[in-house]
Scaffold this motif. Structure first.
Motif, PDB file in Angstrom:
ATOM      1  N   ALA A 112       7.699 -15.187 101.664  1.00 38.42           N
ATOM      2  CA  ALA A 112       8.174 -13.806 102.059  1.00 38.42           C
ATOM      3  C   ALA A 112       9.524 -13.787 101.288  1.00 38.42           C
ATOM      4  O   ALA A 112      10.425 -14.723 101.430  1.00 38.42           O
TER       5      ALA A 112
ATOM      6  N   LYS B 146      12.245 -16.233  98.006  1.00 38.59           N
ATOM      7  CA  LYS B 146      11.212 -16.556  98.661  1.00 38.59           C
ATOM      8  C   LYS B 146      11.493 -17.439  99.819  1.00 38.59           C
ATOM      9  O   LYS B 146      12.075 -18.637  99.551  1.00 38.59           O
ATOM     10  N   ASP B 147      11.341 -17.464 101.057  1.00 41.90           N
ATOM     11  CA  ASP B 147      11.294 -18.384 101.899  1.00 41.90           C
ATOM     12  C   ASP B 147       9.917 -19.336 101.962  1.00 41.90           C
ATOM     13  O   ASP B 147       9.307 -19.217 100.998  1.00 41.90           O
ATOM     14  N   GLU B 148      10.076 -20.327 102.811  1.00 34.39           N
ATOM     15  CA  GLU B 148       8.888 -21.419 102.919  1.00 34.39           C
ATOM     16  C   GLU B 148       7.632 -20.722 102.972  1.00 34.39           C
ATOM     17  O   GLU B 148       6.359 -21.239 102.585  1.00 34.39           O
ATOM     18  N   LYS B 149       7.588 -19.471 103.519  1.00 31.31           N
ATOM     19  CA  LYS B 149       6.284 -18.816 103.634  1.00 31.31           C
ATOM     20  C   LYS B 149       5.912 -17.990 102.503  1.00 31.31           C
ATOM     21  O   LYS B 149       4.820 -17.216 102.559  1.00 31.31           O
TER      22      LYS B 149
END
Ligand SMILES: Cc1cc2nc3c(=O)[nH]c(=O)nc-3n(C[C@H](O)[C@H](O)[C@H](O)COP(=O)(O)O)c2cc1C
Length: 196
Positions: free
Chosen positions: A114, A109-112
């Motif tokens: 996603a 997962k990225d920081e958002k």
């Protein structure tokens, strides 16, 4: 080298089958260990179950066998005709069920929050052989060569494979015996170049 060869064509008299035989013969003569799957012959079930989708594991032992092999494969070769700009459904089902999360790719997962794909395939090289009845210029201008996008970008780049090669033989329906023999020599040369 362990090489998985996946064929998606229902007819043993086809040029696709001749490509597969040529590939296997050349690989074996060069000392490779070949895992050959004629998907129609082995009755591969293209339909992913709901259980499989949720659990990333299959109750179909043939699918699990394919997954184990593709994890171990140091080379992958895929052979199929162009059917509506796509692989035949049986091979699409193989992609869905075998190149699944945890086998061919994972996600971070990225920081958002996603999903970011991480390729898991360890294969050193992938080769795709296709056949079609559309001349090259028409294929590029009208259809934008969807099989290149599907295999190179959507599937193998996603799964972490950079060493990708693809060859389309065309136009099959008007080809002569001599042309076909020459094409099979090209297949051998490509195997020589990338697997020998
Ligand atoms: C269901 C179906 C869809 C096809 N769609 C296409 C197509 O979109 N483009 C094309 O050039 N040929 C298309 N073809 C022709 C096949 O690509 C061609 O028959 C095959 O490549 C010939 O190789 P083979 O002798 O090994 O079967 C289609 C054939 C079938 C049966």
């Amino acid at each position: 080298m362990k090489v998985s060869v996946i064929l998606g064509h229902p007819n043993k008299e086809s040029f696709n089958y001749a490509i597969a035989e040529t590939v296997i013969g050349k690989l074996k003569a060069s000392g490779h260990e070949v895992f050959f799957h004629d998907l129609y012959e082995e009755g591969f079930d293209a339909i992913m179950s709901g259980y499989e989708l949720v659990n990333s594991v299959s109750k179909d032992m043939l699918v699990e066998h394919h997954c184990k092999e593709i994890i171990e494969a140091e080379g992958i070769i895929i052979i199929h005709p162009n059917w509506w700009g796509q692989p035949p459904a049986i091979l699409k089902g193989w992609v869905d069920r075998v190149l699944r999360k945890g086998v061919a790719y994972d996600e971070e997962k990225d920081e958002k929050g996603a999903g970011v794909p991480i390729g898991l395939l360890k294969t050193k090289v992938v080769m795709v052989f296709n056949t079609s009845n559309t001349p090259e210029q028409r294929e590029l201008e009208m259809f934008k060569d969807p099989l290149e996008t599907i295999w190179k970008n959507c599937i193998f780049d996603f799964c972490g494979v950079k060493n990708f090669h693809r060859k389309m033989f065309r136009v099959i329906e008007v080809s002569t015996l001599e042309e076909r023999k020459e094409w099979l020599r090209e297949v051998e040369m490509m195997i020589n170049e990338h697997f020998c």
